[in-house]
Design a protein around this motif. Structure first.
Motif, PDB file in Angstrom:
ATOM      1  N   UNK A  43      -2.506  -3.534   0.898  1.00 32.42           N
ATOM      2  CA  UNK A  43      -2.288  -4.769   1.648  1.00 32.42           C
ATOM      3  C   UNK A  43      -1.518  -4.528   2.929  1.00 32.42           C
ATOM      4  N   UNK A  44      -0.960  -5.604   3.452  1.00 30.69           N
ATOM      5  CA  UNK A  44      -0.172  -5.554   4.684  1.00 30.69           C
ATOM      6  C   UNK A  44       0.814  -6.719   4.645  1.00 30.69           C
ATOM      7  N   UNK A  45       2.020  -6.508   5.101  1.00 35.90           N
ATOM      8  CA  UNK A  45       3.115  -7.496   5.212  1.00 35.90           C
ATOM      9  C   UNK A  45       4.260  -7.194   4.269  1.00 35.90           C
ATOM     10  N   UNK A  46       3.957  -6.734   3.040  1.00 30.10           N
ATOM     11  CA  UNK A  46       4.969  -6.634   1.986  1.00 30.10           C
ATOM     12  C   UNK A  46       5.543  -8.010   1.691  1.00 30.10           C
ATOM     13  N   UNK A  47       4.632  -8.994   1.582  1.00 33.09           N
ATOM     14  CA  UNK A  47       5.072 -10.357   1.259  1.00 33.09           C
ATOM     15  C   UNK A  47       3.983 -11.076   0.477  1.00 33.09           C
ATOM     16  N   UNK A  48       4.376 -11.616  -0.693  1.00 29.24           N
ATOM     17  CA  UNK A  48       3.489 -12.439  -1.501  1.00 29.24           C
ATOM     18  C   UNK A  48       4.124 -13.804  -1.710  1.00 29.24           C
ATOM     19  N   UNK A  49       3.292 -14.830  -1.910  1.00 29.96           N
ATOM     20  CA  UNK A  49       3.836 -16.116  -2.324  1.00 29.96           C
ATOM     21  C   UNK A  49       4.610 -15.905  -3.625  1.00 29.96           C
ATOM     22  N   UNK A  50       5.804 -16.488  -3.756  1.00 30.66           N
ATOM     23  CA  UNK A  50       6.577 -16.334  -4.998  1.00 30.66           C
ATOM     24  C   UNK A  50       5.790 -16.735  -6.243  1.00 30.66           C
ATOM     25  N   UNK A  51       4.870 -17.691  -6.111  1.00 26.61           N
ATOM     26  CA  UNK A  51       4.068 -18.157  -7.236  1.00 26.61           C
ATOM     27  C   UNK A  51       3.181 -17.054  -7.819  1.00 26.61           C
ATOM     28  N   UNK A  71       4.095 -13.889  -8.193  1.00 19.94           N
ATOM     29  CA  UNK A  71       4.871 -12.873  -8.886  1.00 19.94           C
ATOM     30  C   UNK A  71       4.793 -11.524  -8.191  1.00 19.94           C
ATOM     31  N   UNK A  72       5.108 -10.478  -8.937  1.00 16.25           N
ATOM     32  CA  UNK A  72       5.116  -9.121  -8.395  1.00 16.25           C
ATOM     33  C   UNK A  72       3.861  -8.399  -8.850  1.00 16.25           C
ATOM     34  N   UNK A  73       2.920  -8.187  -7.939  1.00 19.88           N
ATOM     35  CA  UNK A  73       1.638  -7.586  -8.299  1.00 19.88           C
ATOM     36  C   UNK A  73       1.600  -6.085  -8.047  1.00 19.88           C
ATOM     37  N   UNK A  74       2.705  -5.501  -7.571  1.00 20.28           N
ATOM     38  CA  UNK A  74       2.807  -4.052  -7.373  1.00 20.28           C
ATOM     39  C   UNK A  74       1.764  -3.521  -6.384  1.00 20.28           C
ATOM     40  N   UNK A  75       1.506  -4.272  -5.317  1.00 22.91           N
ATOM     41  CA  UNK A  75       0.496  -3.863  -4.339  1.00 22.91           C
ATOM     42  C   UNK A  75       1.069  -2.806  -3.396  1.00 22.91           C
ATOM     43  N   UNK A  76       0.356  -1.709  -3.228  1.00 20.75           N
ATOM     44  CA  UNK A  76       0.695  -0.739  -2.190  1.00 20.75           C
ATOM     45  C   UNK A  76       0.408  -1.392  -0.844  1.00 20.75           C
TER      46      UNK A  76
END
Length: 339
Positions: free
Chosen positions: A277-285, A287-292
């Motif tokens: 991915x890109x950003x190092x940011x996910x919606x809090x909803x 959770x933590x998906x462990x995306x590189x």
């Protein structure tokens, strides 16, 4: 009340003596140029104000208006909400405070100017996220108010802009996949929706071309409709019949949604398909998906935006430009090394 930053605070952060910090900031000898620059950069980041400067500038306090679009704030705690928080934090360190105005989709369509600009409520404006072209043109009518763009730039007119290094970042994370043995790599992002999506696509292309890997049109997958720009679980991806072994996604929310789509279709991540991915940011909803991913330095972007805006407010002469801020790859669990 915001705690003032002292020389001891800077010294503690860098594990050096207070004398070393004092020499570096006052231009005295006895400090290497590399360390001097580190100390100056950290002092600026922490909001350190020399005693004489504090006395001279104690009365200088500016109201910074921050404008963004409803489409960026609408459903979840968005990337741009986090970026606004960074701007507000950096503004306080410069003895300024912020006012946020979110432009509704209806107001954007009707070309209604922001109240912050129309009523001169702010000394300067930071616009987070690119508005539609006609709305942006309308905003230029209010350029008597100093403006800085954050996380986008306008390729038709010159205005101070602060962006992440999308081209280089996407190149680096695509190259990371190639180093892991991947040669069948797709890209996920609606091209031309924003400059950042397109810049990241070109970084992806550069990495493939340098390794003599074909850029296949059927592996360029849109992640949103041009009309509404909605990303995430509400968008339906069209997976190719001939699947690549990896995808480069233009942001982490898209990466997360693509992972869900792949798993529903019977693919395992990363065993069958690798995702970055890109950003190092996910919606809090989500959770933590462990995306590189490639992490955007929101703090540094916000600091530069505030710095540029204060210069413009104070009529300090300098050339407007696009300021590019590098990030870094964060390796997690969504990439498989090919045998």
């Amino acid at each position: 009340m915001v705690k003032s930053v002292k020389l001891a605070d800077i010294a503690a952060e860098l594990n050096v003596s207070i004398v070393t910090v004092s020499k570096a900031l006052s231009g005295q000898k006895g400090v290497s140029e590399e360390l001097r620059q580190k100390i100056k950069d950290l002092a600026d980041e922490m909001g350190y104000i020399p005693v004489h400067a504090a006395q001279k500038n104690r009365s200088k306090s500016y109201t910074i208006g921050v404008i963004s679009l409803e489409s960026y704030f609408a459903k979840f705690a968005s990337f741009y909400w986090k970026m606004y928080q960074e701007v507000a934090t950096k503004a306080v360190k410069k003895n300024c405070f912020t006012m946020l105005e979110v432009i509704s989709t209806a107001a954007e369509e009707a070309l209604e100017p922001p109240k912050l600009m129309q009523e001169d409520r702010a000394d300067g404006i930071i616009i987070i996220g690119k508005p539609k072209k006609e709305y942006l043109k309308m905003l230029y009518q209010y350029r008597r108010t100093p403006m800085v763009f954050l996380d986008f730039y306008d390729d038709e007119q010159t205005c101070d802009s602060v962006v992440s290094s999308g081209y280089i970042g996407s190149y680096q994370i695509t190259h990371y996949l190639i180093e892991k043995g991947h040669k069948r790599i797709g890209y996920v992002g609606t091209l031309k929706y924003t400059e950042s999506i397109t810049d990241r696509y070109f970084g992806y292309c550069k990495a493939l071309l340098e390794s003599n890997i074909e850029v296949r049109k059927d592996w360029i997958i849109p992640d949103r409709d041009i009309a509404d720009g909605i990303i995430g679980m509400e968008y339906t991806f069209q997976l190719p019949h001939d699947m690549p072994t990896a995808f480069v996604c233009n942001n982490d929310v898209t990466a997360y949604a693509l992972i869900q789509t792949l798993e529903k279709a019977g693919y395992r991540v990363p065993e069958d398909v690798s995702i970055v991915g890109y950003d190092n940011y996910l919606y809090p909803e989500f959770g933590d998906s462990k995306i590189t991913t490639y992490a955007v330095d929101m703090g540094e972007m916000s600091r530069i935006a505030i710095h540029c805006l204060i210069k413009k407010i104070e009529n300090i002469t300098y050339n407007e430009s696009i300021h590019t801020v590098p990030g870094r790859i964060i390796i997690r669990d969504t990439v498989k090394e090919m045998g």
